[in-house]
Scaffold this motif. Sequence first.
Motif, mmCIF file in Angstrom:
data_model
loop_
_atom_site.group_PDB
_atom_site.id
_atom_site.type_symbol
_atom_site.label_atom_id
_atom_site.label_comp_id
_atom_site.label_asym_id
_atom_site.label_seq_id
_atom_site.Cartn_x
_atom_site.Cartn_y
_atom_site.Cartn_z
ATOM 1 N N ARG A 74 0.840 -1.196 0.000
ATOM 2 C CA ARG A 74 0.000 0.000 0.000
ATOM 3 C C ARG A 74 0.878 1.251 0.000
ATOM 4 N NH1 ARG A 74 -3.572 -3.099 4.272
ATOM 5 N NH2 ARG A 74 -5.445 -3.583 3.050
ATOM 6 N N ALA A 75 0.458 2.250 -0.778
ATOM 7 C CA ALA A 75 1.325 3.411 -0.973
ATOM 8 C C ALA A 75 0.523 4.624 -1.426
ATOM 9 C CB ALA A 75 2.400 3.081 -2.013
ATOM 10 N N PHE A 76 1.181 5.771 -1.337
ATOM 11 C CA PHE A 76 0.667 7.004 -1.940
ATOM 12 C C PHE A 76 1.861 7.776 -2.473
ATOM 13 C CE2 PHE A 76 1.677 8.254 2.396
ATOM 14 C CZ PHE A 76 2.208 9.530 2.280
ATOM 15 N N SER A 77 1.605 8.797 -3.265
ATOM 16 C CA SER A 77 2.696 9.603 -3.793
ATOM 17 C C SER A 77 2.532 11.052 -3.383
ATOM 18 C CB SER A 77 2.757 9.502 -5.321
ATOM 19 O OG SER A 77 1.590 10.054 -5.905
ATOM 20 N N LYS A 78 3.665 11.696 -3.168
ATOM 21 C CA LYS A 78 3.707 13.150 -3.038
ATOM 22 C C LYS A 78 4.447 13.678 -4.256
ATOM 23 C CE LYS A 78 5.140 17.054 -0.157
ATOM 24 N NZ LYS A 78 5.837 17.501 1.072
ATOM 25 N N ILE A 79 3.870 14.664 -4.909
ATOM 26 C CA ILE A 79 4.464 15.242 -6.103
ATOM 27 C C ILE A 79 4.701 16.731 -5.852
ATOM 28 C CG2 ILE A 79 4.152 15.685 -8.567
ATOM 29 C CD1 ILE A 79 2.479 13.112 -8.662
ATOM 30 N N GLU A 80 5.941 17.149 -6.020
ATOM 31 C CA GLU A 80 6.334 18.530 -5.769
ATOM 32 C C GLU A 80 6.785 19.175 -7.072
ATOM 33 O OE1 GLU A 80 8.689 18.542 -1.731
ATOM 34 O OE2 GLU A 80 8.925 16.574 -2.715
ATOM 35 N N VAL A 81 6.314 20.390 -7.322
ATOM 36 C CA VAL A 81 6.676 21.126 -8.522
ATOM 37 C C VAL A 81 7.357 22.420 -8.088
ATOM 38 C CG1 VAL A 81 5.865 22.157 -10.666
ATOM 39 C CG2 VAL A 81 4.708 20.138 -9.742
ATOM 40 N N SER A 82 8.547 22.673 -8.649
ATOM 41 C CA SER A 82 9.307 23.848 -8.237
ATOM 42 C C SER A 82 10.234 24.282 -9.362
ATOM 43 C CB SER A 82 10.122 23.533 -6.971
ATOM 44 O OG SER A 82 11.044 22.485 -7.228
ATOM 45 N N LYS A 141 8.979 16.510 -8.975
ATOM 46 C CA LYS A 141 9.613 15.457 -8.183
ATOM 47 C C LYS A 141 8.552 14.506 -7.646
ATOM 48 C CE LYS A 141 12.368 14.607 -4.014
ATOM 49 N NZ LYS A 141 12.960 15.228 -2.797
ATOM 50 N N ILE A 142 8.701 13.234 -7.960
ATOM 51 C CA ILE A 142 7.785 12.183 -7.504
ATOM 52 C C ILE A 142 8.415 11.451 -6.333
ATOM 53 C CG2 ILE A 142 6.610 10.037 -8.135
ATOM 54 C CD1 ILE A 142 6.947 10.997 -11.103
ATOM 55 N N THR A 143 7.663 11.308 -5.256
ATOM 56 C CA THR A 143 8.103 10.490 -4.122
ATOM 57 C C THR A 143 7.003 9.493 -3.789
ATOM 58 O OG1 THR A 143 9.377 12.345 -3.209
ATOM 59 C CG2 THR A 143 8.962 10.470 -1.751
ATOM 60 N N ILE A 144 7.348 8.222 -3.750
ATOM 61 C CA ILE A 144 6.406 7.188 -3.344
ATOM 62 C C ILE A 144 6.642 6.877 -1.873
ATOM 63 C CG2 ILE A 144 5.608 4.813 -3.713
ATOM 64 C CD1 ILE A 144 4.940 6.665 -6.000
ATOM 65 N N HIS A 145 5.558 6.935 -1.090
ATOM 66 C CA HIS A 145 5.616 6.674 0.347
ATOM 67 C C HIS A 145 4.817 5.416 0.686
ATOM 68 C CE1 HIS A 145 7.138 10.751 1.520
ATOM 69 N NE2 HIS A 145 6.497 11.122 0.413
ATOM 70 N N ASN A 146 5.217 4.723 1.720
ATOM 71 C CA ASN A 146 4.372 3.660 2.264
ATOM 72 C C ASN A 146 3.340 4.274 3.197
ATOM 73 O OD1 ASN A 146 5.596 4.103 4.782
ATOM 74 N ND2 ASN A 146 6.915 2.294 4.636
ATOM 75 N N ILE A 147 2.486 3.453 3.775
ATOM 76 C CA ILE A 147 1.365 3.971 4.567
ATOM 77 C C ILE A 147 1.810 4.680 5.838
ATOM 78 C CG2 ILE A 147 -0.308 2.330 3.663
ATOM 79 C CD1 ILE A 147 0.106 0.671 6.223
ATOM 80 N N LYS A 148 3.044 4.462 6.266
ATOM 81 C CA LYS A 148 3.574 5.166 7.436
ATOM 82 C C LYS A 148 4.223 6.485 7.054
ATOM 83 C CE LYS A 148 4.507 0.918 10.047
ATOM 84 N NZ LYS A 148 5.558 0.099 10.709
#
Length: 434
Positions: free
Chosen positions: A395-403, A412-419
């Motif tokens: 299980r995962a989600f992504s944070k996407i940052e634009v700069s 910038k794509i970062t894939i995170h786990n549920i924690k």
Amino acid sequence: MKSIFIALFLLAPVLLAAQIKSGPMLGYADMKEVLIWVQTQQAASVHIQYHEIGDKKIYKTDPVRTEKATAYIARIIADEVTMGKKYAYEVWVNNKKMSFDYPLEFQTQELWQYRKDPPAFSFIFGTCNYVNEEGTDRPGRPYGGADEVYAAMHAQKPDFMLWGGDNFYYREPDYTRTGMIHRNDHTRGAKSLQPLLANVHHYAIWDDHDYGPNDSDRSFPLKHTSLEMFKMYWGNPNFIFPNEGITGKFQWADVEFFMMDDRWFRAPNEIADPQKAYWGEKQMTWLLDALSGSKASFKVIVNGGQVVSPAKLFENMANYEGERNHLLKELKNRNIPGVLFLTGDRHISDLNKLTREGTYPLYDLTVSPMTAGKADAVKQDYNETLVEGTLVTERAFSKIEVSGPVKDRVLKITIHNIKGDVIWTKALKSSELK
């Protein structure tokens, strides 16, 4: 008697908050208005009071009356706002201020055009959100879980969240208007979800499970009821075809998001015709025209299922050869820069990269699931488009940052786990997508 009075006084905030069934949830944010969504337990008058952080002047919206016919939902517009500001807000029900154990804040978008480089921003992307309910879930081990992911997403402090489909799962008892309202209510009311709803702006598309049954298509008889539910429960800023699906578009800073509907016009998967409809001619024409006229640094196409992967699996667009080939051909022929895809559905996460002769590569970021059951990748997933090291089966989600400056923006794509732990990251430059 005094002790009873004190006890009732202490309970007052809890009793007041109990008048709200779910929310508040922030919908779209523009420069001059913001949508705030609230659902009450019963018919009530709801209004919002808000003030710019650092300024004591209070603004008050007109009251909205919630009714059973619309699931006691109030969709309220804060329209006395200005560009690039943050606001604290309050929810009032029947002229009583509701109490929450977390702050309530929203923001407006900044006016940067012709003045300076676009502002940096970030957003969360996730799909496949299953909230268990005893009695309607299938027997055996619960399919949903890991609702701590909502706190992990909230902790990233994104400007908004993009829900990429299967945002909840209709079950067998849900295929009436009453059942659909219940399923929306049950998922939206998850206690652990509320702080994220209240302080992060939300945009959404749907996929099969929050449109209808598994793998549902244009033949689903309750599609208009599904559309009614979507418009009631989400706060998107527009719908391109008012009575046909959820296709839409919004912009945040210098990035445009093209919200696709892969259900409303879709032919059944079982039809053995490579020219069968996926998005359909009307929606495809709109998308290509809108992309052609876009000046955005990144043009993000948000779709329920994978587009770039050539694997003819499950409900990937590769199963609809005619439309996929047409899309790829036109993106190249029209010389449209900055295109990438955000997709879900698969209950795995990965990044696919399609190398194209004579032009830039197309990327497709799949992120799935958030709280629904996990799945394993299959052999066909390991094809020539899969970016090495990006396939995730938890299980995962992504944070996407634009700069960055306007001529060299970085996504910038970062894939995170549920924690919230980082699994992998990758940066894409707008200058590389031309």
